[in-house]
Write a protein that holds these residues in place. Structure first.
Motif, short mmCIF file in Angstrom:
data_model
loop_
_atom_site.label_atom_id
_atom_site.label_comp_id
_atom_site.label_asym_id
_atom_site.label_seq_id
_atom_site.Cartn_x
_atom_site.Cartn_y
_atom_site.Cartn_z
N VAL A 75 0.90 -1.15 0.00
CA VAL A 75 0.00 0.00 0.00
C VAL A 75 0.94 1.20 0.00
O VAL A 75 1.51 1.58 1.02
N SER A 92 0.92 4.48 -0.35
CA SER A 92 0.75 5.68 0.44
C SER A 92 1.12 5.41 1.90
O SER A 92 1.73 6.25 2.58
N ASP A 93 0.79 4.23 2.39
CA ASP A 93 1.15 3.84 3.75
C ASP A 93 2.66 3.70 3.86
O ASP A 93 3.28 4.14 4.85
N VAL A 104 1.10 13.41 0.71
CA VAL A 104 0.84 12.03 1.11
C VAL A 104 -0.65 11.76 1.15
O VAL A 104 -1.14 10.71 0.70
N ALA A 105 -1.41 12.72 1.69
CA ALA A 105 -2.87 12.56 1.75
C ALA A 105 -3.47 12.49 0.35
O ALA A 105 -4.38 11.68 0.08
N ARG A 122 -2.71 9.14 -1.14
CA ARG A 122 -3.57 8.09 -0.59
C ARG A 122 -4.93 8.12 -1.26
O ARG A 122 -5.49 7.06 -1.61
N ARG A 123 -5.50 9.30 -1.47
CA ARG A 123 -6.79 9.39 -2.14
C ARG A 123 -6.71 8.83 -3.56
O ARG A 123 -7.60 8.12 -4.01
N GLU A 148 -4.49 6.61 -4.68
CA GLU A 148 -4.26 5.17 -4.62
C GLU A 148 -5.56 4.42 -4.33
O GLU A 148 -5.87 3.40 -4.98
N LEU A 149 -6.33 4.89 -3.36
CA LEU A 149 -7.58 4.21 -3.02
C LEU A 149 -8.60 4.35 -4.15
O LEU A 149 -9.36 3.41 -4.43
N ASP A 174 -1.06 -5.36 4.46
CA ASP A 174 -1.61 -4.50 3.42
C ASP A 174 -3.08 -4.80 3.18
O ASP A 174 -3.89 -3.90 2.93
#
Length: 394
Positions: free
Chosen positions: A133, A135-136, A157-158, A161-162, A164-165, A181
């Protein structure tokens, strides 16, 4: 794209961040195994990606076609849409190739979520393979190595993450290589299929450890988590080991070790650095114990699996164990410099125990072949090829 047709998909596209020009990194090994899995299921496989050298195509089946792109060329629009961490992998060449070449009946595999920045919006993503994952992983790495950078880059990073999800939700199927993960994805409402990492076949029976109190680290130090791990080991762990076992030797082997950047101040006692070696087997033969002192990173650590397959006792951190938790009994897991040094020193002082632990590790590692690891992916691809629309893992 062409209009949808109810036909059996015969062509698969694999969008790769790293083409498997060598096996000097876990990412390259995994994508090579993924390509092999696609080649077993589809009549034509078209691989698109960066960073390779002439000659590697010769080892692939004839129905695998390679589109090599020299380097990503990010644009402000890509960065704004996908964050700095994903946008930097944008290539108009890849985007245009997919826009013109992918048919509605083709299957599209994206290797690493960052590479989704290159997939046109109207092209369906059938499989997204998460090596981590990401972003993690980025967030954990920044917290460990660069606290100030972590605060400055927190908005990016935020956004990453958006992206990536959103990419994971866009894909029909998501594969993850560690249980951790999968838990992170599940908490975000994303289902996944577990496709673990494997290890390249060892062509000979592992040699017995020589009993010379030698430890081995294998890893490319141009990769941030490996570089941080080696620095921590040399600065904090190795001096403690030498206090207890003064005749011990440490071998550091991997890409990018030439020069002084991975070393602490001064030359550590009993340490040898070997950069960009042609083969690692001779160094495993010299070692009694392998160390995987990771403090950041994600996914199953392929170098740890390789050490197990060589019949060597292994000392790792809890983070290094990720993805292999069920095999904890054949490893020594230690967190903190004192505990890590003590575990390594105890194995040096008990060569028979270290050899027995290595033998047990080798037995476990026989099930870690890439062929075996890719079975869930091949099953998924066979279902897709057969027209099974069920959402595997969701």
């Amino acid at each position: 794209m062409e209009e949808a047709h109810q036909v059996t998909p015969r062509t698969a596209w694999v969008i790769a961040k790293q083409l498997p020009a060598s096996t000097d990194s876990g990412g390259r090994q995994r994508i090579r195994a993924v390509i092999d899995a696609y080649a077993q299921v589809f009549d034509e496989v078209r691989v698109v990606g960066f960073d390779t050298w002439p000659g590697w195509r010769e080892v692939l089946p004839g129905h695998v076609r390679v589109h090599e792109v020299a380097a990503p060329r990010p644009t402000p629009a890509a960065v704004l849409r996908a964050s700095l961490f994903a946008g930097k992998w944008f290539s108009a060449q890849i985007h245009d190739l997919l826009a013109a070449g992918v048919r509605s009946s083709d299957v599209v595999h994206v290797d690493f979520p960052q590479m989704a920045v290159n997939v046109p919006r109207d092209v369906r993503i059938d499989v997204l393979d998460l090596h981590n994952v990401e972003s993690d992983l980025v967030a954990r790495r920044l917290r460990t190595e660069k606290p100030l950078a972590a605060r400055v880059l927190a908005p990016e990073v935020a956004r990453f993450r958006r992206f990536e999800l959103a990419t994971a939700r866009r894909a029909r199927h998501v594969t993850a290589c560690s249980r951790r993960d999968q838990e992170v994805l599940r908490a975000a409402g994303v289902g996944s299929t577990f496709v673990p990492n494997g290890v390249s076949a060892v062509s000979h029976v592992p040699t017995p450890p020589p009993g010379r109190r030698t430890a081995l680290f294998v890893g490319a130090v141009d990769y941030g988590p490996n570089r941080a791990a080696l620095r921590w080991f040399l600065d904090e762990v190795w001096p403690r080991v030498l206090t207890r076992v003064p005749d011990a030797t440490f071998l550091a082997v991997g890409r990018g070790l030439s020069g002084a950047h991975p070393r602490p101040t001064g030359e550590p006692d009993g340490v040898e650095f070997h950069s960009d070696v042609a083969a690692v087997d001779p160094f495993y033969a010299r070692a009694d114990v392998c160390v995987v002192p990771l403090l950041s990173g994600g996914g199953t650590k392929i170098k740890l699996v390789e050490a197990l397959s060589r019949g060597r006792a292994v000392v790792t951190t809890s983070l290094g164990l990720e993805g292999l938790e069920e095999h904890r009994s054949v490893l020594r897991v230690a967190d903190g410099a004192d505990a890590f040094a003590a575990a390594l020193a105890e194995l040096f002082e008990d060569p028979r125990g270290a050899a027995a632990l290595g033998a047990a590790a080798a037995d476990v590692a026989r099930s870690f072949s890439w062929e075996s690891a890719m079975t869930p992916l091949r099953d998924m691809l066979s279902a897709i090829r057969g027209g099974n629309g069920a959402e595997v893992g969701h």
